[in-house]
Design an enzyme around this catalytic site. Structure first.
Site, PDB file in Angstrom:
ATOM      1  N   GLY A  37       2.665   3.467  -3.177  1.00 39.74           N
ATOM      2  CA  GLY A  37       2.449   2.325  -4.209  1.00 39.74           C
ATOM      3  C   GLY A  37       3.835   1.754  -4.563  1.00 39.74           C
ATOM      4  N   GLY A  38       4.014   2.119  -5.904  1.00 39.10           N
ATOM      5  CA  GLY A  38       5.498   1.286  -6.542  1.00 39.10           C
ATOM      6  C   GLY A  38       6.727   1.493  -5.571  1.00 39.10           C
ATOM      7  N   GLY A  47       1.117   6.322  -9.999  1.00 46.21           N
ATOM      8  CA  GLY A  47       1.927   5.432 -10.816  1.00 46.21           C
ATOM      9  C   GLY A  47       2.383   6.291 -11.932  1.00 46.21           C
ATOM     10  CD  GLU A 102      -3.399   7.032  -2.790  1.00 47.11           C
ATOM     11  OE1 GLU A 102      -2.388   6.654  -2.606  1.00 47.11           O
ATOM     12  OE2 GLU A 102      -4.456   6.375  -3.392  1.00 47.11           O
ATOM     13  CD1 TRP A 144       3.456  -3.174  -0.197  1.00 48.69           C
ATOM     14  CD2 TRP A 144       3.253  -5.473   0.339  1.00 48.69           C
ATOM     15  NE1 TRP A 144       4.287  -3.587   0.693  1.00 48.69           N
ATOM     16  CE2 TRP A 144       4.171  -4.784   1.146  1.00 48.69           C
ATOM     17  CE3 TRP A 144       2.981  -6.718   0.510  1.00 48.69           C
ATOM     18  CZ2 TRP A 144       4.941  -5.592   2.065  1.00 48.69           C
ATOM     19  CZ3 TRP A 144       3.601  -7.412   1.161  1.00 48.69           C
ATOM     20  CH2 TRP A 144       4.599  -6.921   2.235  1.00 48.69           C
TER      21      TRP A 144
HETATM   22  P1  13P Z   1       2.355   5.301  -6.701  1.00 49.62           P
HETATM   23  O1  13P Z   1       3.100   5.462  -5.576  1.00 49.62           O
HETATM   24  O2  13P Z   1       2.870   4.075  -7.374  1.00 49.62           O
HETATM   25  O3  13P Z   1       2.114   6.431  -7.446  1.00 49.62           O
HETATM   26  O4  13P Z   1       0.916   4.696  -6.049  1.00 49.62           O
HETATM   27  C1  13P Z   1       0.191   5.478  -5.105  1.00 49.62           C
HETATM   28  C2  13P Z   1      -1.018   4.889  -4.652  1.00 49.62           C
HETATM   29  O5  13P Z   1      -2.182   4.453  -5.270  1.00 49.62           O
HETATM   30  C3  13P Z   1      -0.880   4.425  -3.239  1.00 49.62           C
HETATM   31  O6  13P Z   1      -2.243   4.038  -2.924  1.00 49.62           O
END
Ligand code: 13P
Length: 256
Positions: A233-234, A173, A167, A10
């Site tokens: 993430g998002g 993001g 990642e 989150w």
């Molecule tokens: P997003 O899914 O927003 O690209 O972020 C990925 C993330 O950093 C999960 O730890």
């Protein structure tokens, strides 16, 4: 077989009221998704609240960071034992935002990894290259260096009780997801690197993909042989989006 996992990071988002309704919605949708392990990583201050809300659920709790120290004069830090004490089972370690914005380096991250395990938490070690590193052909060497820092201090057997999250920084993001083939290639590289040290550990360790995972690309990512789920993430902040990704994990387990 490795059970797929979908974890929601989150980051710096949420309030008591938004979290209550998010968890409520996730719990009602997740009850039928028995084949996927689900985890959420709220900001520190909301961990006890979320632990309480998850009491009757199989969804597990993780922190986003942890101190390498167990106690003492370290203002602002939170120890692994404290996270365990309030109900965490996992903690992220070395998220690229910690590495890039807070300057956390491989050596300290290795100590965080050890501290987490010592307290009974399962570390989720995040690795990944920047766009410049990828374009310079350095993806594998960057990821290997990040892994080796932990392998050197904690040993390969420690990955029996750990998760790796690949990642790519350029996909976080940005809406620019790695293609399933790009992600699979790095996941395979990571598993092969661990295989050189211990085949059984390499076969057992979960490797999650993170970076702009959404409901509409999760299934094809999770279908790849070395991708064991996602770190989201998002899309983890919206219950229906997160649940759709969890469902993709659930279906991928049923397909194997
Ligand atoms: P997003 O899914 O927003 O690209 O972020 C990925 C993330 O950093 C999960 O730890």
């Amino acid at each position: 077989m490795r059970q797929p996992m979908v974890a929601g990071n989150w980051k710096l988002n949420g309030s008591q009221s938004s979290i209550k309704s998010l968890i409520d919605d996730i719990c009602s949708g997740a009850s039928e998704l028995s084949e996927v392990a689900i985890m959420v990583c709220p900001p520190y201050v909301y961990l006890p609240l979320v632990a309480d809300l998850l009491q009757d659920s199989s969804i597990t709790l993780g922190a986003q960071n942890v101190s390498e120290h167990s106690s003492g004069a370290f203002t602002g830090e939170v120890a692994a034992g404290m996270l365990k004490d309030v109900g965490c089972a996992y903690t992220l370690i070395g998220h690229s935002e910690r590495r890039a914005i807070y300057g956390e380096q491989d050596a300290v991250l290795a100590h965080k990894f050890v501290a987490a395990q010592k307290a009974g938490l399962t570390p989720v070690l995040c690795v990944g290259e920047t766009l410049a590193e990828r374009e310079a052909g350095q993806t594998e060497s960057v990821v290997q260096t990040q892994l080796d820092a932990v392998l050197k201090i904690a040993g390969v057997q420690s990955f029996n009780q750990a998760i790796i999250a690949y990642e790519p920084v350029w996909a976080i993001g940005t809406g620019q997801t790695a293609t399933p083939e790009q992600a699979q290639a790095v996941h395979q590289f990571i598993r092969e690197h661990i295989t050189q040290l211990d085949t059984a550990v390499a076969q057992k360790v979960r490797i999650l993909y993170g970076g702009s995972v959404k409901a509409d690309n999760a299934a094809e990512l999770f279908a790849m042989p070395d991708i064991d789920g996602g770190l989201i993430g998002g899309a983890s902040l919206k219950a229906q989006d997160f649940l759709a990704i969890c469902r993709a994990g659930h279906e991928s387990a049923r397909a194997t």
